[in-house]
Design a protein around this motif. Structure first.
Motif, short mmCIF file in Angstrom:
data_model
loop_
_atom_site.label_atom_id
_atom_site.label_comp_id
_atom_site.label_asym_id
_atom_site.label_seq_id
_atom_site.Cartn_x
_atom_site.Cartn_y
_atom_site.Cartn_z
N SER A 1 140.70 46.68 91.69
CA SER A 1 140.04 46.54 92.99
C SER A 1 139.16 47.75 93.26
O SER A 1 139.50 48.61 94.09
N PRO A 2 138.00 47.85 92.59
CA PRO A 2 137.08 48.95 92.87
C PRO A 2 136.58 48.88 94.31
O PRO A 2 136.54 47.80 94.91
N PRO A 3 136.16 50.00 94.88
CA PRO A 3 135.70 49.97 96.28
C PRO A 3 134.41 49.19 96.47
O PRO A 3 134.15 48.66 97.55
N ASP A 4 133.59 49.13 95.43
CA ASP A 4 132.32 48.38 95.50
C ASP A 4 132.27 47.37 94.36
O ASP A 4 132.86 47.57 93.30
N ARG A 5 131.53 46.30 94.59
CA ARG A 5 131.44 45.27 93.56
C ARG A 5 130.69 45.82 92.35
O ARG A 5 129.58 46.36 92.48
N MET A 6 131.28 45.65 91.17
CA MET A 6 130.71 46.22 89.95
C MET A 6 129.81 45.23 89.21
O MET A 6 128.84 45.65 88.56
N PHE A 7 130.14 43.96 89.25
CA PHE A 7 129.43 42.97 88.44
C PHE A 7 129.00 41.78 89.29
O PHE A 7 129.63 41.46 90.29
N ARG A 8 127.97 41.11 88.82
CA ARG A 8 127.53 39.86 89.46
C ARG A 8 128.09 38.64 88.73
O ARG A 8 128.24 37.58 89.32
N ARG A 9 128.35 38.79 87.44
CA ARG A 9 128.67 37.63 86.60
C ARG A 9 129.98 37.82 85.85
O ARG A 9 130.40 38.95 85.61
N VAL A 10 130.54 36.71 85.43
CA VAL A 10 131.62 36.74 84.45
C VAL A 10 131.05 37.30 83.14
O VAL A 10 129.94 36.95 82.73
N ILE A 11 131.82 38.19 82.49
CA ILE A 11 131.39 38.76 81.21
C ILE A 11 132.50 38.57 80.19
O ILE A 11 133.63 39.02 80.38
N TYR A 12 132.17 37.89 79.11
CA TYR A 12 133.08 37.70 77.98
C TYR A 12 132.80 38.71 76.89
O TYR A 12 131.67 39.19 76.73
N SER A 13 133.84 38.99 76.11
CA SER A 13 133.70 39.54 74.77
C SER A 13 134.56 38.65 73.88
O SER A 13 135.32 37.82 74.38
N PRO A 14 134.50 38.82 72.56
CA PRO A 14 135.40 38.03 71.72
C PRO A 14 136.88 38.34 71.95
O PRO A 14 137.75 37.62 71.46
N ARG A 15 137.17 39.38 72.71
CA ARG A 15 138.57 39.78 72.92
C ARG A 15 139.07 39.53 74.34
O ARG A 15 140.23 39.84 74.64
N GLY A 16 138.25 38.97 75.18
CA GLY A 16 138.70 38.70 76.54
C GLY A 16 137.52 38.57 77.49
O GLY A 16 136.38 38.37 77.07
N TYR A 17 137.79 38.74 78.78
CA TYR A 17 136.73 38.56 79.78
C TYR A 17 137.07 39.33 81.05
O TYR A 17 138.23 39.66 81.31
N VAL A 18 136.04 39.62 81.82
CA VAL A 18 136.22 40.15 83.17
C VAL A 18 135.55 39.18 84.14
O VAL A 18 134.49 38.63 83.85
N VAL A 19 136.20 38.97 85.27
CA VAL A 19 135.72 38.03 86.28
C VAL A 19 135.58 38.76 87.61
O VAL A 19 136.59 39.18 88.19
N PRO A 20 134.37 38.95 88.09
CA PRO A 20 134.19 39.64 89.38
C PRO A 20 134.35 38.66 90.54
O PRO A 20 133.83 37.54 90.51
N ARG A 21 135.05 39.07 91.57
CA ARG A 21 135.20 38.26 92.77
C ARG A 21 134.28 38.79 93.88
O ARG A 21 133.87 39.96 93.87
N ALA A 22 134.02 37.94 94.84
CA ALA A 22 133.12 38.30 95.94
C ALA A 22 133.65 39.47 96.74
O ALA A 22 132.88 40.24 97.33
N ASP A 23 134.98 39.63 96.79
CA ASP A 23 135.57 40.74 97.56
C ASP A 23 135.65 42.05 96.77
O ASP A 23 136.20 43.03 97.25
N GLY A 24 135.09 42.07 95.56
CA GLY A 24 135.06 43.28 94.76
C GLY A 24 136.11 43.35 93.67
O GLY A 24 136.00 44.17 92.75
N ARG A 25 137.15 42.53 93.75
CA ARG A 25 138.18 42.56 92.71
C ARG A 25 137.57 42.20 91.35
O ARG A 25 136.62 41.43 91.26
N VAL A 26 138.17 42.73 90.30
CA VAL A 26 137.78 42.40 88.93
C VAL A 26 139.03 41.94 88.20
O VAL A 26 139.99 42.69 88.03
N LEU A 27 139.03 40.68 87.77
CA LEU A 27 140.15 40.11 87.02
C LEU A 27 139.87 40.27 85.52
O LEU A 27 138.72 40.15 85.08
N VAL A 28 140.91 40.49 84.76
CA VAL A 28 140.78 40.67 83.32
C VAL A 28 141.79 39.77 82.62
O VAL A 28 142.97 39.76 82.97
#
Length: 378
Positions: A236-263
């Motif tokens: 839960s960074p204080p500011d939103r880090m990403f606009r889009r879902v980002i994959y790699s071959p080893r996983g993904y990060v999913v940014p939420r509108a409230d700033g959370r980043v799921l991995v």
């Protein structure tokens, strides 16, 4: 209790089917859930609507996924109108990054295969990738951009579906595990739970990873569906880090509108164990820091696990069950339950209402598992 349609399972699939049936003005409908509705795999998901990132070619399964993705804008608008809940459908697209030489070679061959079959994909250089997502790792070599791969806030989606279903006077029977289906002269006519017997004209199994635990007149349901654990972490960074879902071959990060980043996410054959393990958390952190090194500055806010339902051939099981009149199944969506909920609800409801068939039942119906020898009772 007596219902026209009884849906066993209150996850995103069961709730979506109930809502769709209500739109067809089916009579008495109820959803029976072993715990609380929307608290299992659907709750644990990341909410990605990513047929192109998750599939490397345009086969039948890709077409099913893509058809369901296209239903989301209307579904989001309807749920907002029905419930006032914004499910946060984000149509910013998805990036698939290459962070090693092997990754870059894989992306190159993938780009060629997907463009050859007409999948919408754009190839971005390292500089263009960083321009699109300034907080991505500076080691990124290139990426693929899938403009038509989206995301939805799955927990808000579940809340909206539940509110819509309750608003349609559909019964929701929680904390009621179903022990067995009642069989009378070859027809399933209801269920036995730990609390009561419930009669139904049609019964739908939307029981996810627990499907194979249901019995019919004392025998196991003839469908083998196993749980596959997926562990995730969230920052839960204080500011939103990403606009889009980002994959790699080893996983993904999913940014939420409230700033959370799921991995996410692990893929583990661990039975019904939903424990979060230190080893998995370590792997997920490595994945996160490879994609976004700045996440190392932030503490993990949340850790969780869910059980994805997996059939022997890796495909969903949707349609009437041969040999058991009045019984339909909608399960084994594995990594794509959120994505496939709208189209699953549509084809199941239409079949219940007017008996209409679909080519999807030929491809994804339980009959194909029986023919391949994947009958749990064989």
């Amino acid at each position: 209790m007596n219902y026209d349609v009884l849906i066993i399972g209150g996850g995103v699939i069961g709730l979506s089917i109930a809502r769709e049936l209500a739109s067809h003005r089916v009579g008495r409908i109820a959803v029976v859930e072993r715990g609380g509705v929307g608290r299992e795999a659907s709750f644990a998901a990341a909410g990605m609507l990513a047929p192109s990132a998750e599939n490397e070619t345009a086969d039948d399964f890709y077409r099913l996924c893509d058809a369901s993705r296209k239903m989301y804008p209307l579904l989001a608008r309807e749920l907002a109108a029905e419930t006032g809940i914004d499910v946060e459908l984000d149509r910013s697209g998805t990036l698939y990054g290459a962070f090693t030489g092997d990754d870059a070679r894989h992306l190159n061959s993938r780009f060629e295969r997907q463009t050859a079959v007409g999948i919408a994909v754009e190839r971005l250089s390292a500089s263009d990738t960083i321009k699109a997502e300034p907080h991505i790792s500076p080691t990124v070599r290139e990426s693929l951009f899938f403009a038509n791969d989206w995301q939805v806030e799955n927990r808000r989606l579940l809340t909206a579906l539940e509110a819509s279903v309750r608003g349609s006077n559909i019964g929701i029977l929680e904390n009621m595990p179903v022990d067995s289906l009642i069989l009378d002269k070859g027809r399933v006519c209801g269920v036995e739970s730990n609390a009561s017997t419930i009669s139904a004209g049609t019964t739908v199994l939307a029981t996810g990873a627990w499907t194979s635990l249901i019995k019919i007149a004392g025998d196991a349901v003839p469908l083998e569906v196993k749980p596959i654990r997926g562990q995730m972490i969230g920052f839960s960074p204080p500011d939103r880090m990403f606009r889009r879902v980002i994959y790699s071959p080893r996983g993904y990060v999913v940014p939420r509108a409230d700033g959370r980043v799921l991995v996410g996410a692990t893929v583990e054959d661990a039975g019904f164990d939903k424990s979060v393990t230190g080893e998995a958390v370590g792997q997920l952190k490595e994945c996160a820091f490879e994609i976004a090194p700045l996440l190392v500055r932030h503490e993990i806010l949340e850790k969780w696990a869910g059980l994805r339902p997996f059939a022997a051939d890796g495909l969903p099981v949707i349609g009437p069950v041969p040999g058991f009149d009045g019984l339909t199944v909608a399960t084994a969506h594995y990594r794509n339950g959120i994505l496939l909920a709208p189209i699953t609800a549509k084809i199941v409801a239409e079949n219940i209402v007017d008996g209409s068939g679909t080519e999807y039942f030929d491809i994804y119906g339980p009959k194909r598992l029986f023919e391949k020898g994947f009958n749990a009772n064989a």
